[in-house]
Design a protein around this motif. Structure first.
Motif, PDB file in Angstrom:
ATOM      1  N   THR A 106      23.120 -22.641  43.508  1.00 48.07           N
ATOM      2  CA  THR A 106      24.160 -23.203  42.441  1.00 48.07           C
ATOM      3  C   THR A 106      25.472 -22.511  42.345  1.00 48.07           C
ATOM      4  OG1 THR A 106      22.276 -24.243  41.136  1.00 48.07           O
ATOM      5  CG2 THR A 106      24.591 -24.266  40.297  1.00 48.07           C
ATOM      6  N   SER A 107      26.436 -23.279  42.486  1.00 42.57           N
ATOM      7  CA  SER A 107      27.762 -22.803  42.234  1.00 42.57           C
ATOM      8  C   SER A 107      28.416 -23.298  41.052  1.00 42.57           C
ATOM      9  CB  SER A 107      28.665 -23.289  43.546  1.00 42.57           C
ATOM     10  OG  SER A 107      28.446 -22.634  44.889  1.00 42.57           O
ATOM     11  N   VAL A 108      28.925 -22.385  40.075  1.00 38.78           N
ATOM     12  CA  VAL A 108      29.486 -22.687  38.946  1.00 38.78           C
ATOM     13  C   VAL A 108      30.794 -22.485  38.754  1.00 38.78           C
ATOM     14  CG1 VAL A 108      29.283 -22.566  36.426  1.00 38.78           C
ATOM     15  CG2 VAL A 108      27.195 -22.180  37.963  1.00 38.78           C
ATOM     16  N   TYR A 109      31.745 -23.423  38.249  1.00 40.55           N
ATOM     17  CA  TYR A 109      33.185 -22.994  38.474  1.00 40.55           C
ATOM     18  C   TYR A 109      33.853 -23.556  36.784  1.00 40.55           C
ATOM     19  CZ  TYR A 109      32.824 -23.550  43.322  1.00 40.55           C
ATOM     20  OH  TYR A 109      32.457 -23.251  44.754  1.00 40.55           O
TER      21      TYR A 109
ATOM     22  N   GLU B 298      30.266 -16.416  37.509  1.00 44.04           N
ATOM     23  CA  GLU B 298      28.979 -16.116  37.871  1.00 44.04           C
ATOM     24  C   GLU B 298      28.277 -16.061  36.579  1.00 44.04           C
ATOM     25  OE1 GLU B 298      28.213 -15.557  40.723  1.00 44.04           O
ATOM     26  OE2 GLU B 298      29.988 -15.611  41.774  1.00 44.04           O
ATOM     27  N   SER B 299      28.665 -16.569  35.457  1.00 44.98           N
ATOM     28  CA  SER B 299      27.938 -16.564  34.299  1.00 44.98           C
ATOM     29  C   SER B 299      28.303 -17.728  33.180  1.00 44.98           C
ATOM     30  CB  SER B 299      27.890 -15.190  33.567  1.00 44.98           C
ATOM     31  OG  SER B 299      29.062 -14.899  33.010  1.00 44.98           O
ATOM     32  N   LEU B 300      27.392 -17.886  32.373  1.00 49.58           N
ATOM     33  CA  LEU B 300      27.669 -18.827  31.223  1.00 49.58           C
ATOM     34  C   LEU B 300      27.456 -18.416  29.964  1.00 49.58           C
ATOM     35  CD1 LEU B 300      25.506 -21.940  32.833  1.00 49.58           C
ATOM     36  CD2 LEU B 300      28.270 -21.537  32.649  1.00 49.58           C
ATOM     37  N   PRO B 301      27.960 -18.969  28.899  1.00 43.83           N
ATOM     38  CA  PRO B 301      27.757 -18.443  27.509  1.00 43.83           C
ATOM     39  C   PRO B 301      26.429 -18.385  27.244  1.00 43.83           C
ATOM     40  CG  PRO B 301      29.526 -19.956  27.582  1.00 43.83           C
ATOM     41  CD  PRO B 301      28.875 -19.983  29.081  1.00 43.83           C
ATOM     42  N   ASN B 302      25.944 -17.705  26.096  1.00 47.66           N
ATOM     43  CA  ASN B 302      24.660 -17.676  25.602  1.00 47.66           C
ATOM     44  C   ASN B 302      23.674 -17.385  26.521  1.00 47.66           C
ATOM     45  OD1 ASN B 302      25.621 -18.780  23.179  1.00 47.66           O
ATOM     46  ND2 ASN B 302      25.734 -20.539  23.925  1.00 47.66           N
ATOM     47  N   LYS B 303      24.082 -16.469  27.441  1.00 48.85           N
ATOM     48  CA  LYS B 303      22.899 -16.218  28.466  1.00 48.85           C
ATOM     49  C   LYS B 303      22.106 -17.244  29.332  1.00 48.85           C
ATOM     50  CE  LYS B 303      22.569 -11.482  26.394  1.00 48.85           C
ATOM     51  NZ  LYS B 303      21.406 -10.604  25.821  1.00 48.85           N
TER      52      LYS B 303
ATOM     53  N   ARG C 162      34.728 -26.006  29.613  1.00 50.01           N
ATOM     54  CA  ARG C 162      33.928 -26.773  30.225  1.00 50.01           C
ATOM     55  C   ARG C 162      33.763 -26.478  31.956  1.00 50.01           C
ATOM     56  NH1 ARG C 162      35.649 -32.162  30.295  1.00 50.01           N
ATOM     57  NH2 ARG C 162      33.238 -33.011  30.039  1.00 50.01           N
ATOM     58  N   TYR C 163      32.861 -26.997  32.412  1.00 51.05           N
ATOM     59  CA  TYR C 163      32.411 -26.234  33.860  1.00 51.05           C
ATOM     60  C   TYR C 163      32.100 -27.309  34.805  1.00 51.05           C
ATOM     61  CZ  TYR C 163      31.477 -22.088  31.146  1.00 51.05           C
ATOM     62  OH  TYR C 163      31.799 -20.806  30.229  1.00 51.05           O
ATOM     63  N   LEU C 164      31.885 -27.048  36.059  1.00 49.27           N
ATOM     64  CA  LEU C 164      31.454 -27.936  37.141  1.00 49.27           C
ATOM     65  C   LEU C 164      30.314 -27.090  37.793  1.00 49.27           C
ATOM     66  CD1 LEU C 164      31.679 -30.013  39.411  1.00 49.27           C
ATOM     67  CD2 LEU C 164      33.321 -28.611  40.507  1.00 49.27           C
ATOM     68  N   PHE C 165      29.075 -27.950  37.701  1.00 46.62           N
ATOM     69  CA  PHE C 165      27.893 -27.316  38.544  1.00 46.62           C
ATOM     70  C   PHE C 165      27.524 -28.045  39.988  1.00 46.62           C
ATOM     71  CE2 PHE C 165      27.494 -26.856  33.819  1.00 46.62           C
ATOM     72  CZ  PHE C 165      26.989 -25.619  33.761  1.00 46.62           C
ATOM     73  N   ILE C 166      27.608 -27.343  40.641  1.00 43.95           N
ATOM     74  CA  ILE C 166      27.380 -27.976  42.311  1.00 43.95           C
ATOM     75  C   ILE C 166      26.092 -27.307  42.871  1.00 43.95           C
ATOM     76  CG2 ILE C 166      28.274 -28.289  44.543  1.00 43.95           C
ATOM     77  CD1 ILE C 166      31.127 -27.917  43.410  1.00 43.95           C
TER      78      ILE C 166
END
Length: 466
Positions: free
Chosen positions: A166-169, A154-159, A177-181
């Motif tokens: 958007t779904s983030v995995y 539910e969150s990413l680094p550095n705010k 590293r991430y997947l953005f859908i």
């Protein structure tokens, strides 16, 4: 620091650890001190990051290990301008340009790499059917099957902010590293016909329909060093606005002075407008007029549908979230009306085997919106890429494909050097980025695109000055 000594474009390959396939889990061989030139490319039109580096081997690793083009690669490189450090888990897949040193005491060669998840996926093939599935759920399923799996976050680094819908995995096999859908509006029924996973993802992207948030329906699948993206151009625009565009200005005479760091970190030393306008190309590619000939095998009918850009321009938004209008088009309204007609429209053909009124899985497949996807996506794509720029700067390892930049270009005449060029300044979408390290210096080349003459440079950092 003395004037002229400031050099933020300095880049170091901190780690280049090569691990043979037969020694997985071992320490491997760090060749970072043996690397000359280093290259890395990210492109919205490519499904994977790719790169290469040149090795001067005086200790016989190529022959004695030996290197076979099957090795894992751990890469860490660092640029001093914004203290950007990038770590990648990769796979060597090719070794070429082998050349003996003139003193016969060494050999040089080039090693080519892609990221490890992309490499592992390239070994797979998909034959699978999906029924009434959301495109995002199909993408997640493909990543779980072929890219080593993902876990939702539910969150990413550095705010960092994440656009809505958007779904983030997180990638399980590639930490950090991430997947953005991005969610699309439709469900689809399809069979993936023996495609590589990356081909399958592009196949699914071609069927995504965005009737509300993403009027263009222009979904893409691509990779940067941050991860993988399955999103529309409108999502990229929103992401750039929410997280802040990066500022650049054209200044071919950059001074290497520690007192003026922004002059180098934000200055473009090269700026080339590859295509100011191409009316012939717009005619051929259907920038303003498209015709879809639809053969309905259920009703046994054939019908022609005409689409004109002038009827749909207000549906689209530019990078600044402003409604697109003919006022910012590269052509005048009169010229558009006189030149782009149904007679010279780009032709599409669709074989329809689905129904507007869905009455159950046994009868007909549900509406697939292919007609609107084909015509509207094509028109948006042509205008979103209307103003293309090739830019060069020193340093800037932080730049990635899919980012948004604010570009300040001065008037190109003798009397207006302190005024911004209102057509060429503004926000641009970064379509591709090429990083090259030579003799420890990083040079960055970018291809930038903008929606016609939109976002005419009356704001800085996303704040209107009106």
């Amino acid at each position: 620091m003395a004037d002229g000594a400031f050099n933020p474009s300095r880049c170091e390959i901190k780690t280049a650890r090569i691990i043979p396939h037969t020694e997985r889990g071992g320490e491997g061989y760090d060749v970072s001190l043996m690397i000359g030139d280093f290259r890395m490319s990210q492109d919205m039109n490519l499904v994977a990051i790719n790169g290469s580096f040149d090795v001067l081997d005086n200790i016989g690793l190529l022959q004695n290990v030996p290197f076979r083009g099957e090795e894992e690669l751990e890469l860490v490189f660092y640029c001093f301008d914004l203290q950007t450090e990038v770590s990648l888990y990769c796979q060597i897949y090719q070794i070429d340009n082998v050349e003996m040193a003139t003193n016969t005491k060494g050999v040089s060669y080039r090693m080519h790499w892609i990221t490890k998840p992309s490499y592992e996926a390239s070994k797979r093939s998909l034959i699978k059917s999906y029924t009434y599935a959301k495109p995002g759920s199909i993408v997640k399923d493909i990543f779980n099957k072929c890219f080593g799996g993902v876990t939702k976050t539910e969150s990413l680094p550095n705010k960092e902010k994440i656009p809505e819908h958007t779904s983030v995995y997180k990638l399980k096999t590639d930490p950090g590293r991430y997947l953005f859908i991005e969610d699309s509006d439709n469900t689809i029924t399809c069979t993936i016909p023996d495609y590589m996973p990356t081909q399958a993802l592009n196949f699914i992207a071609s069927k995504c329909f965005g009737s509300t948030r993403s009027k263009s329906s222009l979904f893409r699948f691509f990779e940067t060093y941050k991860g993988y993206y399955f999103v529309s151009d409108e999502w990229l625009y929103a992401n750039g606005r929410e997280n802040g565009a990066k500022d650049f200005h054209f200044n071919p005479d950059v001074v290497l002075d520690g007192k003026l760091p922004q002059e180098q970190t934000e200055g473009l030393t090269g700026l080339h407008y590859n295509n100011r306008v191409n009316t012939a190309g717009e005619l051929i590619n259907g920038a303003y007029s498209n015709t879809v000939f639809e053969i309905d095998i259920l009703k046994r009918t054939a019908k022609r549908y005409n689409y004109k850009y002038t009827d749909y321009v207000s549906d689209y938004t530019d990078i600044a979230a402003k409604k697109a209008t003919l006022d910012i088009d590269v052509h005048s309204k009169e010229f558009i009306t006189d030149t782009f007609t149904h007679e010279n429209a780009k032709q599409f053909m669709i074989i329809r085997d689905y129904s507007e009124k869905f009455i159950g899985p046994i009868a007909y497949r549900p509406e697939a919106n292919y007609r609107e996807i084909a015509a509207k996506r094509n028109m948006f794509h042509q205008h979103a890429m209307a103003t293309q720029v090739a830019a060069v700067t020193a340093g800037r390892l932080d730049m990635m494909a899919g980012q948004i930049i604010n570009l300040n270009v001065k008037e190109m005449n003798a009397g207006g050097q302190f005024e911004k060029n209102k057509q060429l300044s503004g926000r641009y979408l970064v379509s591709s980025v090429d990083h090259q390290v030579s003799d420890g210096e990083l040079g960055t080349g970018m291809i930038l695109h903008k929606y016609g003459f939109s976002d005419a440079g009356d704001d800085i950092n996303g704040v209107d000055n009106e």
